[in-house]
Design a protein around this motif. Structure first.
Motif, PDB file in Angstrom:
ATOM      1  N   GLN A 173      69.694 101.806  -9.596  1.00  0.00           N
ATOM      2  CA  GLN A 173      68.252 101.572  -8.945  1.00  0.00           C
ATOM      3  C   GLN A 173      68.333 100.369  -8.211  1.00  0.00           C
ATOM      4  O   GLN A 173      67.963 100.566  -7.321  1.00  0.00           O
ATOM      5  CB  GLN A 173      67.760 102.219  -9.738  1.00  0.00           C
ATOM      6  CG  GLN A 173      66.122 102.572  -9.492  1.00  0.00           C
ATOM      7  CD  GLN A 173      66.146 104.140  -8.474  1.00  0.00           C
ATOM      8  OE1 GLN A 173      67.252 104.541  -8.543  1.00  0.00           O
ATOM      9  NE2 GLN A 173      65.583 103.630  -7.251  1.00  0.00           N
ATOM     10  N   LEU A 174      68.568  99.339  -8.527  1.00  0.00           N
ATOM     11  CA  LEU A 174      67.676  98.071  -7.946  1.00  0.00           C
ATOM     12  C   LEU A 174      68.835  98.338  -6.560  1.00  0.00           C
ATOM     13  O   LEU A 174      68.178  97.643  -5.673  1.00  0.00           O
ATOM     14  CB  LEU A 174      68.437  96.773  -8.612  1.00  0.00           C
ATOM     15  CG  LEU A 174      67.216  96.142  -9.833  1.00  0.00           C
ATOM     16  CD1 LEU A 174      67.576  95.726 -10.861  1.00  0.00           C
ATOM     17  CD2 LEU A 174      65.954  96.233  -9.493  1.00  0.00           C
ATOM     18  N   GLY A 175      70.260  98.233  -6.819  1.00  0.00           N
ATOM     19  CA  GLY A 175      71.005  98.289  -5.734  1.00  0.00           C
ATOM     20  C   GLY A 175      70.221  99.115  -4.475  1.00  0.00           C
ATOM     21  O   GLY A 175      69.904  99.037  -3.286  1.00  0.00           O
ATOM     22  N   LEU A 176      70.481 100.116  -4.875  1.00  0.00           N
ATOM     23  CA  LEU A 176      69.147 101.126  -3.692  1.00  0.00           C
ATOM     24  C   LEU A 176      68.393 100.662  -3.165  1.00  0.00           C
ATOM     25  O   LEU A 176      67.660 100.762  -1.950  1.00  0.00           O
ATOM     26  CB  LEU A 176      69.757 102.560  -4.247  1.00  0.00           C
ATOM     27  CG  LEU A 176      71.076 103.771  -4.860  1.00  0.00           C
ATOM     28  CD1 LEU A 176      70.763 105.239  -5.426  1.00  0.00           C
ATOM     29  CD2 LEU A 176      71.853 103.589  -3.848  1.00  0.00           C
ATOM     30  N   GLU A 177      67.240  99.934  -3.830  1.00  0.00           N
ATOM     31  CA  GLU A 177      66.083  99.602  -3.733  1.00  0.00           C
ATOM     32  C   GLU A 177      66.151  98.988  -2.606  1.00  0.00           C
ATOM     33  O   GLU A 177      65.517  98.694  -1.612  1.00  0.00           O
ATOM     34  CB  GLU A 177      65.222  99.447  -4.821  1.00  0.00           C
ATOM     35  CG  GLU A 177      64.554 100.664  -5.594  1.00  0.00           C
ATOM     36  CD  GLU A 177      63.642  99.918  -7.111  1.00  0.00           C
ATOM     37  OE1 GLU A 177      63.681  99.013  -7.466  1.00  0.00           O
ATOM     38  OE2 GLU A 177      63.738 100.513  -7.649  1.00  0.00           O
ATOM     39  N   GLU A 178      67.340  98.069  -3.180  1.00  0.00           N
ATOM     40  CA  GLU A 178      67.444  96.692  -1.895  1.00  0.00           C
ATOM     41  C   GLU A 178      68.047  97.141  -0.550  1.00  0.00           C
ATOM     42  O   GLU A 178      67.596  97.189   0.726  1.00  0.00           O
ATOM     43  CB  GLU A 178      68.427  95.969  -2.482  1.00  0.00           C
ATOM     44  CG  GLU A 178      68.342  94.771  -1.626  1.00  0.00           C
ATOM     45  CD  GLU A 178      69.716  93.809  -2.458  1.00  0.00           C
ATOM     46  OE1 GLU A 178      70.632  93.111  -1.770  1.00  0.00           O
ATOM     47  OE2 GLU A 178      69.586  93.392  -3.888  1.00  0.00           O
ATOM     48  N   LEU A 179      68.257  98.316  -0.572  1.00  0.00           N
ATOM     49  CA  LEU A 179      69.278  99.310   0.772  1.00  0.00           C
ATOM     50  C   LEU A 179      68.256 100.031   1.396  1.00  0.00           C
ATOM     51  O   LEU A 179      68.472 100.013   2.118  1.00  0.00           O
ATOM     52  CB  LEU A 179      70.395  99.675  -0.054  1.00  0.00           C
ATOM     53  CG  LEU A 179      71.534  99.473  -0.067  1.00  0.00           C
ATOM     54  CD1 LEU A 179      72.952 100.292  -0.521  1.00  0.00           C
ATOM     55  CD2 LEU A 179      72.376  98.620   0.921  1.00  0.00           C
ATOM     56  N   GLY A 180      67.272 100.780   0.389  1.00  0.00           N
ATOM     57  CA  GLY A 180      66.211 101.099   0.579  1.00  0.00           C
ATOM     58  C   GLY A 180      65.227 100.261   1.813  1.00  0.00           C
ATOM     59  O   GLY A 180      64.846 100.928   3.085  1.00  0.00           O
ATOM     60  N   GLU A 181      65.170  98.621   1.550  1.00  0.00           N
ATOM     61  CA  GLU A 181      63.942  98.379   2.171  1.00  0.00           C
ATOM     62  C   GLU A 181      65.056  97.713   3.187  1.00  0.00           C
ATOM     63  O   GLU A 181      63.688  97.305   4.910  1.00  0.00           O
ATOM     64  CB  GLU A 181      64.410  96.763   1.277  1.00  0.00           C
ATOM     65  CG  GLU A 181      63.274  97.318   0.006  1.00  0.00           C
ATOM     66  CD  GLU A 181      63.330  95.831  -1.197  1.00  0.00           C
ATOM     67  OE1 GLU A 181      63.711  94.933  -0.477  1.00  0.00           O
ATOM     68  OE2 GLU A 181      62.883  95.890  -1.903  1.00  0.00           O
ATOM     69  N   LYS A 182      65.645  97.572   3.297  1.00  0.00           N
ATOM     70  CA  LYS A 182      67.029  97.915   4.325  1.00  0.00           C
ATOM     71  C   LYS A 182      67.181  98.695   5.473  1.00  0.00           C
ATOM     72  O   LYS A 182      67.195  99.060   6.976  1.00  0.00           O
ATOM     73  CB  LYS A 182      68.286  97.183   4.375  1.00  0.00           C
ATOM     74  CG  LYS A 182      68.350  95.825   3.688  1.00  0.00           C
ATOM     75  CD  LYS A 182      70.201  95.074   4.222  1.00  0.00           C
ATOM     76  CE  LYS A 182      69.896  93.823   3.092  1.00  0.00           C
ATOM     77  NZ  LYS A 182      71.322  93.270   2.496  1.00  0.00           N
TER      78      LYS A 182
END
Length: 147
Positions: free
Chosen positions: A107-116
């Motif tokens: 989930q943390l990885g997806l949130e980081e990609l979502g910010e991009k």
């Protein structure tokens, strides 16, 4: 009037005097966003027709956004089927700890990609740590990827 009221009135008058109304004389059609010099004359359309065109454009943009959204199915062995009663015990939490840790990191990885700017739809499924369930989930239409 007291000094404070006069100062307030002067400040209000100055702020209203500095406001200007921006007039837009030429409207561009939605299809000419990337084109320079193309002007659309909407004098033949009523306000309702223009509003309907705007709604159609928004619906098309939303549909395009959904097409660009990636769908991810995450199968983890939470073993929720082994929880007896309404409240999980310490043993239940220990049994699911590795799956929970993996989910939180994912989930943390997806949130980081979502910010991009990337968009994802995440579906988390409990595989119950059972080989037969894994096989049936792999064949199910709810998690099949289009080829």
């Amino acid at each position: 009037m007291s000094g404070n009221k006069i100062a307030l009135a002067v400040a209000l008058a100055l702020s209203l005097a500095s406001c200007t109304i921006k007039k837009t004389g030429v409207l561009r059609s939605p299809s000419s966003e990337g084109e320079q010099g193309t002007v659309s004359n909407n004098s033949g359309k009523t306000a309702a027709e223009q509003a309907e065109d705007a709604r159609k454009l928004e619906a098309a943009k939303a549909s395009e956004s959904l097409k660009n959204q990636k769908s991810i199915a995450l199968l983890l062995p939470f073993q929720l089927n082994r929880i007896a009663g309404m409240r999980p015990t310490a043993e239940d939490v220990k049994r699911s700890a590795l799956a929970l840790d993996f989910y939180q990191g994912f989930q943390l990885g997806l949130e980081e990609l979502g910010e991009k700017g990337s968009k994802f739809s995440l579906k988390v499924i409990d595989s119950e740590d059972d080989n037969f369930r894994n096989t049936s989930l792999a064949a199910s239409a709810s998690i099949k990827m289009p080829i």
